[in-house]
Design a protein around this motif. Structure first.
Motif, PDB file in Angstrom:
ATOM      1  N   MET A 263     -13.462   7.954 -60.400  1.00 25.39           N
ATOM      2  CA  MET A 263     -12.664   8.317 -59.513  1.00 25.39           C
ATOM      3  C   MET A 263     -12.666   7.535 -58.169  1.00 25.39           C
ATOM      4  O   MET A 263     -14.041   7.001 -57.892  1.00 25.39           O
ATOM      5  CB  MET A 263     -13.372   9.953 -59.167  1.00 25.39           C
ATOM      6  CG  MET A 263     -12.253  10.557 -58.144  1.00 25.39           C
ATOM      7  SD  MET A 263     -12.469  12.296 -57.980  1.00 25.39           S
ATOM      8  CE  MET A 263     -14.236  12.332 -57.814  1.00 25.39           C
ATOM      9  N   ARG A 264     -11.916   7.604 -57.392  1.00 22.98           N
ATOM     10  CA  ARG A 264     -12.020   6.741 -55.884  1.00 22.98           C
ATOM     11  C   ARG A 264     -11.771   7.794 -54.800  1.00 22.98           C
ATOM     12  O   ARG A 264     -10.682   8.795 -55.131  1.00 22.98           O
ATOM     13  CB  ARG A 264     -10.716   5.695 -55.872  1.00 22.98           C
ATOM     14  CG  ARG A 264     -10.695   4.613 -57.142  1.00 22.98           C
ATOM     15  CD  ARG A 264      -9.567   3.787 -56.814  1.00 22.98           C
ATOM     16  NE  ARG A 264      -9.429   2.912 -58.113  1.00 22.98           N
ATOM     17  CZ  ARG A 264      -8.467   1.704 -58.154  1.00 22.98           C
ATOM     18  NH1 ARG A 264      -7.680   1.522 -57.421  1.00 22.98           N
ATOM     19  NH2 ARG A 264      -8.477   1.109 -59.214  1.00 22.98           N
ATOM     20  N   GLN A 265     -12.498   7.782 -53.909  1.00 24.27           N
ATOM     21  CA  GLN A 265     -12.290   8.800 -52.840  1.00 24.27           C
ATOM     22  C   GLN A 265     -12.622   8.148 -51.775  1.00 24.27           C
ATOM     23  O   GLN A 265     -13.151   7.057 -51.385  1.00 24.27           O
ATOM     24  CB  GLN A 265     -13.855   9.671 -52.969  1.00 24.27           C
ATOM     25  CG  GLN A 265     -13.778  10.428 -54.380  1.00 24.27           C
ATOM     26  CD  GLN A 265     -15.100  11.679 -54.211  1.00 24.27           C
ATOM     27  OE1 GLN A 265     -15.207  12.528 -53.554  1.00 24.27           O
ATOM     28  NE2 GLN A 265     -16.097  11.149 -54.801  1.00 24.27           N
ATOM     29  N   PHE A 266     -11.652   8.698 -50.615  1.00 23.24           N
ATOM     30  CA  PHE A 266     -11.648   8.376 -49.466  1.00 23.24           C
ATOM     31  C   PHE A 266     -11.903   9.354 -48.421  1.00 23.24           C
ATOM     32  O   PHE A 266     -11.176  10.511 -48.619  1.00 23.24           O
ATOM     33  CB  PHE A 266     -10.203   7.758 -49.226  1.00 23.24           C
ATOM     34  CG  PHE A 266      -9.852   6.579 -50.160  1.00 23.24           C
ATOM     35  CD1 PHE A 266     -10.038   5.539 -49.546  1.00 23.24           C
ATOM     36  CD2 PHE A 266      -9.531   6.834 -51.358  1.00 23.24           C
ATOM     37  CE1 PHE A 266      -9.943   3.996 -50.412  1.00 23.24           C
ATOM     38  CE2 PHE A 266      -8.752   5.760 -52.238  1.00 23.24           C
ATOM     39  CZ  PHE A 266      -9.073   4.384 -51.765  1.00 23.24           C
ATOM     40  N   LEU A 267     -12.531   9.085 -47.461  1.00 24.90           N
ATOM     41  CA  LEU A 267     -12.963  10.318 -46.253  1.00 24.90           C
ATOM     42  C   LEU A 267     -12.475   9.544 -45.085  1.00 24.90           C
ATOM     43  O   LEU A 267     -12.851   8.373 -44.662  1.00 24.90           O
ATOM     44  CB  LEU A 267     -14.282  10.508 -46.360  1.00 24.90           C
ATOM     45  CG  LEU A 267     -14.802  11.726 -45.555  1.00 24.90           C
ATOM     46  CD1 LEU A 267     -16.338  12.047 -46.150  1.00 24.90           C
ATOM     47  CD2 LEU A 267     -14.942  11.174 -44.034  1.00 24.90           C
ATOM     48  N   VAL A 268     -11.441  10.151 -44.382  1.00 26.82           N
ATOM     49  CA  VAL A 268     -10.940   9.800 -43.275  1.00 26.82           C
ATOM     50  C   VAL A 268     -11.388  10.773 -42.194  1.00 26.82           C
ATOM     51  O   VAL A 268     -11.184  12.044 -42.121  1.00 26.82           O
ATOM     52  CB  VAL A 268      -9.552   9.653 -43.163  1.00 26.82           C
ATOM     53  CG1 VAL A 268      -9.046   8.760 -41.952  1.00 26.82           C
ATOM     54  CG2 VAL A 268      -9.090   8.776 -44.399  1.00 26.82           C
ATOM     55  N   VAL A 269     -11.907  10.168 -40.951  1.00 19.10           N
ATOM     56  CA  VAL A 269     -12.480  11.063 -39.837  1.00 19.10           C
ATOM     57  C   VAL A 269     -11.309  11.039 -38.834  1.00 19.10           C
ATOM     58  O   VAL A 269     -11.088   9.830 -38.260  1.00 19.10           O
ATOM     59  CB  VAL A 269     -13.815  10.649 -39.243  1.00 19.10           C
ATOM     60  CG1 VAL A 269     -14.363  11.576 -38.072  1.00 19.10           C
ATOM     61  CG2 VAL A 269     -14.744  10.480 -40.235  1.00 19.10           C
TER      62      VAL A 269
ATOM     63  N   VAL B 290     -16.720   5.683 -52.792  1.00 22.03           N
ATOM     64  CA  VAL B 290     -16.509   6.700 -51.761  1.00 22.03           C
ATOM     65  C   VAL B 290     -16.194   5.671 -50.536  1.00 22.03           C
ATOM     66  O   VAL B 290     -17.269   5.342 -49.868  1.00 22.03           O
ATOM     67  CB  VAL B 290     -17.299   7.576 -51.548  1.00 22.03           C
ATOM     68  CG1 VAL B 290     -16.954   8.604 -50.427  1.00 22.03           C
ATOM     69  CG2 VAL B 290     -17.762   8.496 -52.838  1.00 22.03           C
ATOM     70  N   PHE B 291     -15.075   5.523 -49.960  1.00 22.22           N
ATOM     71  CA  PHE B 291     -14.605   4.917 -48.655  1.00 22.22           C
ATOM     72  C   PHE B 291     -14.827   5.870 -47.629  1.00 22.22           C
ATOM     73  O   PHE B 291     -13.973   6.831 -47.664  1.00 22.22           O
ATOM     74  CB  PHE B 291     -13.488   3.915 -48.748  1.00 22.22           C
ATOM     75  CG  PHE B 291     -13.431   2.911 -50.122  1.00 22.22           C
ATOM     76  CD1 PHE B 291     -13.986   1.582 -49.791  1.00 22.22           C
ATOM     77  CD2 PHE B 291     -13.196   3.353 -51.213  1.00 22.22           C
ATOM     78  CE1 PHE B 291     -14.013   0.607 -50.782  1.00 22.22           C
ATOM     79  CE2 PHE B 291     -12.932   2.354 -52.111  1.00 22.22           C
ATOM     80  CZ  PHE B 291     -13.323   1.086 -51.909  1.00 22.22           C
ATOM     81  N   VAL B 292     -15.266   5.496 -46.560  1.00 24.19           N
ATOM     82  CA  VAL B 292     -15.287   6.006 -45.430  1.00 24.19           C
ATOM     83  C   VAL B 292     -14.696   5.360 -44.094  1.00 24.19           C
ATOM     84  O   VAL B 292     -15.129   4.397 -43.781  1.00 24.19           O
ATOM     85  CB  VAL B 292     -16.648   6.693 -44.983  1.00 24.19           C
ATOM     86  CG1 VAL B 292     -16.820   7.452 -43.783  1.00 24.19           C
ATOM     87  CG2 VAL B 292     -17.526   7.293 -45.976  1.00 24.19           C
TER      88      VAL B 292
ATOM     89  N   THR C 121     -20.336   6.347 -55.065  1.00 29.84           N
ATOM     90  CA  THR C 121     -21.295   5.449 -54.244  1.00 29.84           C
ATOM     91  C   THR C 121     -20.597   5.207 -53.010  1.00 29.84           C
ATOM     92  O   THR C 121     -19.377   4.736 -53.070  1.00 29.84           O
ATOM     93  CB  THR C 121     -21.146   4.348 -55.167  1.00 29.84           C
ATOM     94  OG1 THR C 121     -21.536   4.570 -56.594  1.00 29.84           O
ATOM     95  CG2 THR C 121     -22.083   3.179 -54.584  1.00 29.84           C
ATOM     96  N   VAL C 122     -21.126   5.307 -52.173  1.00 23.00           N
ATOM     97  CA  VAL C 122     -20.544   5.241 -50.633  1.00 23.00           C
ATOM     98  C   VAL C 122     -20.436   3.804 -50.317  1.00 23.00           C
ATOM     99  O   VAL C 122     -21.565   3.092 -50.321  1.00 23.00           O
ATOM    100  CB  VAL C 122     -21.411   5.927 -49.662  1.00 23.00           C
ATOM    101  CG1 VAL C 122     -20.573   5.631 -48.233  1.00 23.00           C
ATOM    102  CG2 VAL C 122     -21.381   7.350 -49.862  1.00 23.00           C
ATOM    103  N   VAL C 123     -19.266   3.210 -49.899  1.00 24.33           N
ATOM    104  CA  VAL C 123     -19.164   1.890 -49.648  1.00 24.33           C
ATOM    105  C   VAL C 123     -18.490   1.894 -48.382  1.00 24.33           C
ATOM    106  O   VAL C 123     -17.467   2.714 -47.592  1.00 24.33           O
ATOM    107  CB  VAL C 123     -17.741   1.274 -50.569  1.00 24.33           C
ATOM    108  CG1 VAL C 123     -17.555  -0.216 -50.010  1.00 24.33           C
ATOM    109  CG2 VAL C 123     -18.104   1.211 -52.156  1.00 24.33           C
ATOM    110  N   GLN C 124     -19.501   1.123 -47.537  1.00 25.21           N
ATOM    111  CA  GLN C 124     -19.028   1.042 -45.978  1.00 25.21           C
ATOM    112  C   GLN C 124     -18.379  -0.180 -45.592  1.00 25.21           C
ATOM    113  O   GLN C 124     -18.731  -1.275 -45.959  1.00 25.21           O
ATOM    114  CB  GLN C 124     -20.387   0.934 -44.990  1.00 25.21           C
ATOM    115  CG  GLN C 124     -20.289   1.189 -43.733  1.00 25.21           C
ATOM    116  CD  GLN C 124     -21.645   1.306 -43.019  1.00 25.21           C
ATOM    117  OE1 GLN C 124     -22.726   0.809 -43.584  1.00 25.21           O
ATOM    118  NE2 GLN C 124     -21.679   1.392 -41.639  1.00 25.21           N
TER     119      GLN C 124
END
Lengths: 197, 197
Positions: B1-7, B144-146, B123-126
């Protein structure tokens, strides 16, 4: 210079569309996303870029990054620039472009004449699922990318494009929206050299 | 799974904003472009993707590609899904999410709790200008892209992100908009293996 030509098969050719329903205006939303993806960076503009939207094979709106002003990232305000351009359609006589806002011009030309214009200053790159993977090939110095909206190119367009294309490149295995392909193409050009680090 | 978190630092937390002025609604246009860039392909949806929009550190709207319905590529209709979600804000009690339309849910959580949720499955990728060039490194299986909106991360957010990030990657030398970074990140993952052709 990097150039992008986007064919809007159902795009409006008059200014009487509503900004409240861009998908209903011949999928103008998709064309507007192509414009902003091609020209905007975070808090910056790509000055070495030109984008041409071919509207229904009748008119072309060109956005020139070197002189462009007033382009914002959202679809609605970009569509307003297109509407302003189409407001001047009676001024676009023959093949003489008319500047309708700073860096935005309208010309009475369809696909083939517009591609001829773009090709004069660059190398036509055809994006194609069976092309050479981008990562394996060097981008040309002045690429011209030709994209379609939600529809496929017509047979005539494909045939013309095949004739003028200098290079056939695949950006990846998934079929992207036009604006996504533009973003990936820019990244290919931006990072050329990463491989030589 | 690919995840994106947008603030979304200025994003609305109530439904009383106008769809006619998304930039004026705390730059909701930018957040909506992130959603569609993450989830949509040409005539297809990426089922293995989750996108979380953190709204002003108070609420989070999640779009789950595996069950999502009714997402169109334009900003306005995507914003309407966010507005529908916020219409149910009184139903989002404690930390229990409420599904507000198929595949879209609202939960009363801010940045840190939302990142904790995402990190559980990946896995969080910065993304960082000084990170390893993407092309030189293999992507993790469940990244997990933030990302932030038009503002930079706050000091607290940066500090928290530094703590949880497993990998620091640069997508290229130019500073991109959030949705453009998402498109490039997807392409990085999609084409992993091109180098091994």
């Amino acid at each position: 210079m990097r150039q992008f030509l986007v064919v809007g098969h159902d795009a409006p050719t008059t200014a009487d569309f509503s900004l409240d329903d861009l998908p209903g205006a011949g999928r103008l939303d998709a064309l507007c996303r192509c414009v902003t993806s091609a020209l905007l960076l975070s808090h910056d503009i790509r000055k070495d870029v030109r984008v041409r939207l071919v509207l229904n094979d009748q008119f072309t709106v060109m956005f020139d990054g070197s002189t462009l002003q007033g382009l914002n990232p959202d679809e609605r305000s970009t569509a307003a620039l297109v509407r302003t351009a189409l407001d001047e359609r009676e001024e676009a006589i023959g093949h003489i472009p008319v500047e309708t806002s700073p860096g935005v011009s309208l010309v009475r030309k369809g696909f083939e004449a517009t591609l001829d214009d773009a090709e004069r200053d660059g190398t036509v790159v055809q994006l194609h699922g069976e092309g050479t993977p981008a990562i394996e090939t060097e981008p040309p110095a002045d690429p011209v990318f030709v994209l379609s909206d939600h529809r496929n190119f017509t047979e005539e367009e494909t045939s013309f494009l095949n004739d003028v294309a200098d290079k056939r490149v695949s950006l990846g295995p998934r079929r992207l929206h036009g604006n996504q392909a533009i973003t990936v193409a820019h990244n290919w050009l931006d990072t050329d050299g990463f491989a030589h680090y």
